[in-house]
Design an enzyme around this catalytic site. Structure first.
Site, mmCIF file in Angstrom:
data_model
loop_
_atom_site.group_PDB
_atom_site.id
_atom_site.type_symbol
_atom_site.label_atom_id
_atom_site.label_comp_id
_atom_site.label_asym_id
_atom_site.label_seq_id
_atom_site.Cartn_x
_atom_site.Cartn_y
_atom_site.Cartn_z
ATOM 1 N N ASP A 9 0.879 -1.180 0.000
ATOM 2 C CA ASP A 9 0.000 0.000 0.000
ATOM 3 C C ASP A 9 0.913 1.225 0.000
ATOM 4 O OD1 ASP A 9 0.958 -0.354 2.600
ATOM 5 O OD2 ASP A 9 -0.866 0.401 3.553
ATOM 6 N N ASP A 14 6.945 1.683 2.551
ATOM 7 C CA ASP A 14 6.792 0.721 1.445
ATOM 8 C C ASP A 14 7.728 1.081 0.299
ATOM 9 O OD1 ASP A 14 3.849 -0.852 1.769
ATOM 10 O OD2 ASP A 14 3.934 1.130 2.694
ATOM 11 N N ASP A 249 8.027 -1.382 7.151
ATOM 12 C CA ASP A 249 7.877 -2.342 6.059
ATOM 13 C C ASP A 249 9.216 -2.886 5.585
ATOM 14 O OD1 ASP A 249 5.150 -1.972 6.145
ATOM 15 O OD2 ASP A 249 5.157 -0.430 4.597
#
Length: 317
Positions: A9, A14, A249
């Protein structure tokens, strides 16, 4: 070659994880599946292509996933990542969504795993909606995977979105429950509290982003908003150990690409609480083995941060 599917996402962390993945040696990214989460699905798709463009890797297939959770109300993290998920610094030359593959995310996961049985590692750094739907479509899907790495959940009932809940699990508790119940492949979890305890110093952050490259400039630009938030006294009180920045992440991705990255872990059965005013979305650790689950997840407790620093430097070269 390690074969990966990345379920994302795309927000700031990310993006950092994706940049590590595309520069990791002996790694092949077979597909990127996108999900609602840090920002709207359309923004996630645009952000994914934008990161790939910076990395000169628009050849990697990108698939559209779900725009909302199975049952829960939609969540977002715009207060941290920006309304667009990448710090609200748009790029007028960003690639268009016409580059997306036509196959949907869950179906793409199934196809890739079917074509590479026992070889694909799935790295999930978003709410787990796409994964939950995939196993509903094909209950044998987890058996075809080599491993699953998740950034999400929590171990000490200390939340970052609700009193006891971490964002990715709170954003779709039913999906998280399904995944932890039905994915019986080797499963590794980088939970919120672990990520906080593994903070990387601000001095490294400043050194890292002083690298004179286009990629480093990109990370610095999209991170300005979130790092201002992360350095604030208010935010540092929220984290378990406020010693630096927490690229959450990145930890799950780094563990997936380097078998020696995890230095300490424990195996325990886990589930997700679906009820409760304060505990919905909280990951439950079954130390008393009352759940009678044969499958146990590997909970990451510590990692080799020096290896991570090398990965981060390689990502911006």
């Amino acid at each position: 070659m390690k074969k990966l599917i990345l379920d994302v996402d795309i927000g700031v962390d990310d993006a950092q994880a994706l940049m590590i993945a595309v520069t990791a040696p002996d790694v092949e990214i077979l597909g990127i599946t996108c999900c609602h989460g840090n920002t709207s699905l359309d923004n996630v798709l645009k952000n994914t292509l934008r990161v790939l463009q910076v990395c000169n890797r628009l050849d990697i297939p990108v698939y559209k996933g779900f725009s909302r959770p199975l049952l829960a109300s939609k969540q977002h993290a715009s207060d941290y990542h920006g309304k667009d998920g990448l710090g609200d610094v748009p790029d007028p030359d960003a690639p268009g969504l016409d580059l997306l593959k036509k196959k949907k995310a869950a179906q793409a996961m199934l196809k890739i795993a079917r074509e590479n049985p026992g070889e694909v590692t799935l790295v999930a750094t978003a709410p787990l909606t796409n994964l939950a739907v995939a196993v509903q479509l094909d209950p044998s899907f987890p058996k075809k995977l080599k491993a699953l790495y998740i950034m999400g959940g929590n171990t000490d009932s200390r939340g970052n979105t609700t009193v006891c809940g971490e964002f990715n699990f709170v954003a779709d508790p039913e999906a998280a429950y399904i995944v932890l119940d039905r994915y019986t492949c080797p499963t590794y979890i980088a939970a919120w509290e672990f990520c906080c305890r593994s903070s990387i110093s601000w001095s490294f952050w400043d050194e890292w982003l002083s690298t004179n490259t286009k990629k480093a400039a990109f990370i610095k630009k999209i991170s300005t908003l979130s790092m201002k938030k992360a350095r604030s006294a208010e935010y540092q009180k929220e984290v378990v150990a406020g010693k630096g920045f927490n690229p959450c992440d990145v930890f799950a991705l780094a563990a997936a690409v380097d078998d020696g990255f995890i230095t300490e872990s424990e195996e325990v059965a886990v589930t997700v609480e679906l009820d409760g005013r304060n505990t919905r979305g909280m990951m439950v650790m079954d130390y008393m083995e009352q759940l009678k689950k044969d499958h146990k997840a590997v909970i990451i407790k510590s990692v080799d941060l020096e290896k991570l620093k090398k990965m981060l430097f390689r990502a911006v070269q």
